[in-house]
Enzyme design. Structure first.
Site, PDB file in Angstrom:
ATOM      1  CD  GLU A  81     -21.350  -1.288   1.563  1.00  0.00           C
ATOM      2  OE1 GLU A  81     -20.237  -1.882   1.590  1.00  0.00           O
ATOM      3  OE2 GLU A  81     -22.303  -1.622   2.279  1.00  0.00           O
TER       4      GLU A  81
ATOM      5  CD  GLU B  51     -22.473  -6.602   0.864  1.00  0.00           C
ATOM      6  OE1 GLU B  51     -21.915  -7.360   1.686  1.00  0.00           O
ATOM      7  OE2 GLU B  51     -21.860  -5.927   0.023  1.00  0.00           O
TER       8      GLU B  51
END
Length: 543
Positions: A322, A179
């Site tokens: 995720e 991220e």
């Protein structure tokens, strides 16, 4: 006559070996890769004070038929344990390495060598391919006609398609950063991503792995935004780098990886409708032109689809890197909610229903977050960060969940080695007026997040809180006798002090990580001779 029978027996054994290898190795772009379909995988995080041995975790994966695992680094013990299992692996490059890898090809070469190449047999080893009508070991060590076992192979493949024998860990992806475009980072890693990708791609090419291992960048869902899915667009400051990234991904056959968390939407917004976070139906559906959205996942997913479409890549494959629901540490984080969400997600994805903008096109793969609880993770986002696992830290299933992998409900880890059944609690005969510093020390070292508001141990009273903290510290210290002193306020008990849904844990004992022997490793050593002799037997028969 005896010699002829001996040769036939050797050839039969060799043919079986060839069949088993082929069962696990049909590929169109060259690696030792199994035939795969979209499936549910897991994130294997290791930030824990009570780590199971990697071999125990890998056995847990295999017992539950989990064939896809995502790591957040390239832990050598984990990768060694994964060798020979047929499990497809995504290894990770941490954000703090991006600057180095972006500025130095020598650094990227070294990273690939240490974290990928050593686990991937490529030249003259176990990387077996099927090319045309010939089966050969990479490096042209030998050639065998595949017609010899073609019919036998097809019949066995239909019957045993889920039984795979792999000789190496199958590293399919390298996650470049985790991220890195997260808005809260303030662009800290943004400028490093594409240079790091360029260098790593060159390093993979040098190692003859570029055709097998794909580079991806897991993105948080805050990389794009919109009030309606059809209007989705990447954040303005990410417009150029996202164009560069998806162009690279498209040219290399890599998917776009995104992390989507309906739980965080609910946790961070008191006005967010709770039923919209799940898959059980909602009274708060979102209408977007002709499309109606009944859950947050579909709405978020299609917002990304629209953002990709605006860049000219509306059909780019998407992987969910995720997604999950925590079981503790917040009001909405509990076992029942996690079970309902994860089972609803799995059923939704595996139904192949897709989303309004991609009907009958579910994500390529979905990696649940996470496999195990990680009680040493940062709690900056919230106490729930330590409770995402579908299994507790010791590999025991927290709730009934069917992953849709043909294995029924979750199966617990086997042969887990626990510390003795004893706990450290506050001495009932002692005054606790001076316990504050001890409590703070215990909860700084160990995990006390279940004591917080919304946690499973939030209502056990002051003495219960102190006992929980003392015991958590005691178990982290491997039950060292001195770790239960607390200036005389602690005492060891052999009676389980758990109360209701508040469980006082017993830690796991450290296990020696033994060298993981597998066919993959064997082929790197003297056992290659045996394999070559067996293959030569088949070769001699068919010619």
């Amino acid at each position: 006559m005896g010699s002829s029978r001996g040769r036939k027996m050797i050839n039969i054994i060799a043919a079986v070996v060839v069949v088993l290898v082929l069962l696990s190795s049909t590929t169109e772009n060259g690696g030792m890769v199994v035939v795969v379909e979209s499936a549910i995988g897991v994130n294997w995080g290791t930030i824990s004070n009570h780590r199971l041995s990697p071999s125990t975790v890998v056995n847990l994966l295999r017992d539950n038929k989990i064939q896809k695992v995502k790591l957040f680094d390239a832990d050598p013990d984990c990768l060694r344990a994964l060798m020979g299992t047929g499990i497809e692996v995504m290894v990770g490059v941490s954000n703090d390495l991006l600057a180095t890898l972006s500025s130095s090809t020598a650094a990227s070469d070294l990273w690939v060598s240490q974290n990928v190449s050593r686990y991937m047999a490529v030249k003259g080893g176990a990387n077996i391919k099927e090319k045309g009508h010939l089966l050969y070991l990479h490096g042209d060590l030998l050639t065998v006609s595949s017609a010899f076992c073609h019919e036998f192979l097809l019949s066995l493949f239909q019957e045993l398609q889920y039984r795979r024998l792999a000789l190496i860990p199958m590293i399919w992806y390298i996650a470049v950063g985790n991220e890195p475009f997260l808005a809260s980072y303030g662009g800290q890693f943004q400028s490093y991503v594409m240079p790091a990708i360029t260098n790593l791609q060159q390093s993979l090419a040098k190692a003859n792995l570029a055709g097998n291992v794909k580079l991806v960048v897991p993105c948080n869902a805050d990389a794009y935004e919109s009030s309606l899915p059809s209007q989705g667009a990447f954040r303005p400051e990410l417009s150029q780098i996202m164009t560069d990234l998806v162009t690279f991904l498209n040219s290399n056959g890599s998917p776009f990886v995104v992390n989507i968390y309906p739980f965080l939407s609910l946790y961070g917004n008191s006005d967010f409708p709770q039923d919209y976070a799940f898959f059980e139906g909602t009274t708060h559906s979102v209408t977007d032109g002709p499309n109606v959205y009944y859950n947050a996942f579909d709405g978020n997913y299609d917002t990304l689809v629209s953002a990709l479409n605006k860049l000219g890549f509306g059909q780019m494959p998407i992987v969910i890197g995720e997604i999950g629901w925590p079981t503790d540490g917040a009001i909405s984080a509990n076992v029942n909610a996690a079970r309902v969400f994860n089972q609803g997600l799995i059923n939704h994805v595996l139904s192949n229903k897709g989303t309004p903008l991609r009907p009958q096109q579910p994500p390529m793969d979905v990696y649940l977050f996470g496999l195990l609880d990680e009680e040493a993770k940062s709690v900056l986002p919230g106490s729930f960060e330590r409770h995402w696992g579908i299994f507790s830290f010791d590999g025991q299933a927290k709730y009934a969940l069917n992953l849709g992998l043909g294995n029924g409900l979750l199966r617990n880890a086997k042969d887990v080695h626990y510390l003795p059944s004893r706990w450290c609690v506050a001495d009932p005969s002692k005054d606790l007026s001076g316990v504050a510093d001890h409590f703070k020390l215990a909860c700084t070292v160990a995990d006390c997040t279940t004591l917080n508001y919304g946690g499973s141990c939030n209502e056990i009273g002051q003495r219960g809180n102190v006992s929980y903290a003392f015991n958590s510290y005691y178990q982290v210290q491997k039950q060292n006798s001195q770790s239960c002193e607390f200036d005389g306020l602690g005492v060891v008990t052999f009676i389980n002090p758990s109360m209701g849904r508040c469980k006082f844990l017993v830690g796991v004992s450290e296990q020696v990580v033994t060298k993981h022997l597998s066919l993959g490793l064997c082929l790197q050593s003297r056992f290659v001779i045996i394999w070559l002799l067996m293959f030569w037997g088949v070769w001699a028969l068919v010619i």
